[in-house]
Design an enzyme around this catalytic site. Structure first.
Site, PDB file in Angstrom:
ATOM      1  N   GLY A  14     -57.462  26.901 -54.807  1.00  0.00           N
ATOM      2  CA  GLY A  14     -58.033  25.995 -55.610  1.00  0.00           C
ATOM      3  C   GLY A  14     -58.668  24.639 -54.417  1.00  0.00           C
ATOM      4  O   GLY A  14     -58.184  24.950 -53.102  1.00  0.00           O
TER       5      GLY A  14
ATOM      6  N   GLN B 132     -61.233  16.838 -51.087  1.00  0.00           N
ATOM      7  CA  GLN B 132     -60.779  17.706 -49.924  1.00  0.00           C
ATOM      8  C   GLN B 132     -62.127  17.894 -48.958  1.00  0.00           C
ATOM      9  O   GLN B 132     -62.045  18.211 -47.813  1.00  0.00           O
ATOM     10  CB  GLN B 132     -60.420  19.026 -50.232  1.00  0.00           C
ATOM     11  CG  GLN B 132     -58.704  18.725 -50.793  1.00  0.00           C
ATOM     12  CD  GLN B 132     -57.991  19.840 -50.980  1.00  0.00           C
ATOM     13  OE1 GLN B 132     -58.321  20.758 -51.985  1.00  0.00           O
ATOM     14  NE2 GLN B 132     -57.319  20.601 -50.306  1.00  0.00           N
TER      15      GLN B 132
ATOM     16  N   CYS C  11     -51.521  23.670 -49.252  1.00  0.00           N
ATOM     17  CA  CYS C  11     -52.644  22.940 -49.515  1.00  0.00           C
ATOM     18  C   CYS C  11     -53.711  23.100 -48.048  1.00  0.00           C
ATOM     19  O   CYS C  11     -53.228  23.155 -46.974  1.00  0.00           O
ATOM     20  CB  CYS C  11     -52.274  21.551 -49.582  1.00  0.00           C
ATOM     21  SG  CYS C  11     -53.842  20.536 -50.093  1.00  0.00           S
ATOM     22  N   LEU C  12     -55.050  23.107 -48.253  1.00  0.00           N
ATOM     23  CA  LEU C  12     -55.925  23.545 -47.417  1.00  0.00           C
ATOM     24  C   LEU C  12     -56.042  22.252 -46.481  1.00  0.00           C
ATOM     25  O   LEU C  12     -56.395  22.273 -45.318  1.00  0.00           O
ATOM     26  CB  LEU C  12     -57.324  23.913 -47.683  1.00  0.00           C
ATOM     27  CG  LEU C  12     -57.410  25.263 -48.583  1.00  0.00           C
ATOM     28  CD1 LEU C  12     -58.765  25.421 -49.098  1.00  0.00           C
ATOM     29  CD2 LEU C  12     -57.090  26.283 -47.475  1.00  0.00           C
TER      30      LEU C  12
ATOM     31  N   HIS D 225     -51.442  20.738 -59.193  1.00  0.00           N
ATOM     32  CA  HIS D 225     -51.759  20.241 -57.548  1.00  0.00           C
ATOM     33  C   HIS D 225     -53.238  19.916 -57.313  1.00  0.00           C
ATOM     34  O   HIS D 225     -53.409  19.037 -56.714  1.00  0.00           O
ATOM     35  CB  HIS D 225     -51.543  21.632 -56.861  1.00  0.00           C
ATOM     36  CG  HIS D 225     -51.787  21.621 -55.353  1.00  0.00           C
ATOM     37  ND1 HIS D 225     -50.819  21.416 -54.336  1.00  0.00           N
ATOM     38  CD2 HIS D 225     -53.290  21.445 -54.834  1.00  0.00           C
ATOM     39  CE1 HIS D 225     -51.426  21.637 -53.262  1.00  0.00           C
ATOM     40  NE2 HIS D 225     -52.602  21.490 -53.358  1.00  0.00           N
ATOM     41  N   GLU D 226     -54.145  20.645 -58.149  1.00  0.00           N
ATOM     42  CA  GLU D 226     -55.512  20.175 -57.882  1.00  0.00           C
ATOM     43  C   GLU D 226     -55.935  18.701 -58.680  1.00  0.00           C
ATOM     44  O   GLU D 226     -56.365  17.942 -57.768  1.00  0.00           O
ATOM     45  CB  GLU D 226     -56.463  21.158 -58.207  1.00  0.00           C
ATOM     46  CG  GLU D 226     -56.399  22.390 -57.812  1.00  0.00           C
ATOM     47  CD  GLU D 226     -56.566  22.548 -56.553  1.00  0.00           C
ATOM     48  OE1 GLU D 226     -57.058  21.531 -55.675  1.00  0.00           O
ATOM     49  OE2 GLU D 226     -55.785  23.506 -55.672  1.00  0.00           O
TER      50      GLU D 226
ATOM     51  N   HIS E 130     -54.824  15.926 -56.360  1.00  0.00           N
ATOM     52  CA  HIS E 130     -55.829  15.361 -55.428  1.00  0.00           C
ATOM     53  C   HIS E 130     -56.800  14.309 -55.776  1.00  0.00           C
ATOM     54  O   HIS E 130     -57.364  13.550 -55.017  1.00  0.00           O
ATOM     55  CB  HIS E 130     -56.580  16.590 -54.970  1.00  0.00           C
ATOM     56  CG  HIS E 130     -55.889  17.515 -54.040  1.00  0.00           C
ATOM     57  ND1 HIS E 130     -55.640  17.201 -52.845  1.00  0.00           N
ATOM     58  CD2 HIS E 130     -55.614  18.755 -54.241  1.00  0.00           C
ATOM     59  CE1 HIS E 130     -55.146  18.132 -51.997  1.00  0.00           C
ATOM     60  NE2 HIS E 130     -55.096  19.149 -52.720  1.00  0.00           N
TER      61      HIS E 130
HETATM   62 NI    NI Z   1     -54.520  21.078 -52.060  1.00  0.00          NI
END
Ligand code: NI
Length: 178
Positions: free
Chosen positions: A47, A52, A100-101, A142-143, A146
């Site tokens: 995701g 991000q 997480c990226l 999670h997304e 953000h």
């Molecule tokens: Ni993330």
């Protein structure tokens, strides 16, 4: 469709509350989403949220395909979700590993509600309304975090369950980052 740089934890804009999208089916939004999919694919993410890649708008994408290398990973439909809202449908929470990226190479165990209803819009302004469980529910939470400036390490209760993926899972491969 350029590949975009993924901002890492420590960049102040990741901690901002993002703005709602007000215009659907416009070039700028389609371009943003195309860039997000290209970036998520390049990093093999599950995701990605617009903040991000430095765009503080309430847009997330996610999706996990069945993969023979990871038979235990639950499939999640490829989704564009804009201006999302989440309703918890159970009091039960489950501890599960997240990555997480924006926090590359690390994993942490986070409690999430395992049965949710989420709603929002796709890039054309069509309504999305789903009830989901398990890993799908985790990815969405999670997304959406953000978009409120929350990174998963901020939700870890037991910091002994936070560390580098290679060291935590010396023998097994783990889930994707998002
Ligand atoms: Ni993330």
């Amino acid at each position: 469709m350029p590949l975009r740089q993924v901002l890492r934890m420590g960049v102040p804009s990741l901690l901002e509350v993002s703005s709602a999208v007000t215009e659907f089916d416009v070039d700028a939004l389609h371009q943003l989403i195309a860039d997000m999919f290209e970036t998520m694919a390049a990093y093999s993410g599950a995701g990605l949220a617009a903040p991000q890649i430095g765009v503080n708008q309430r847009v997330v994408i996610f999706g996990v395909e069945k993969n023979s290398r990871y038979p235990d990973v639950e499939e999640v439909p490829t989704t564009v979700l804009i201006n999302p809202e989440i309703e918890f449908l159970t009091d039960e929470a489950e501890l599960g590993w997240e990555g997480c990226l924006s926090v590359p190479g690390m994993r942490g165990a986070v409690e999430r509600c395992m049965h949710i209803r989420y709603s929002g819009y796709d890039e054309y302004g069509h309504k999305i309304d789903r009830q989901v469980k398990g890993f799908h529910a985790r990815v969405v939470q999670h997304e959406v975090d953000h978009l409120d400036g929350i990174l998963y390490p901020m939700r870890i209760d037991d910091m002994s369950l936070f560390g580098f993926e290679k060291e935590l899972f010396a023998e097994s491969e783990q889930d994707q980052e998002s």
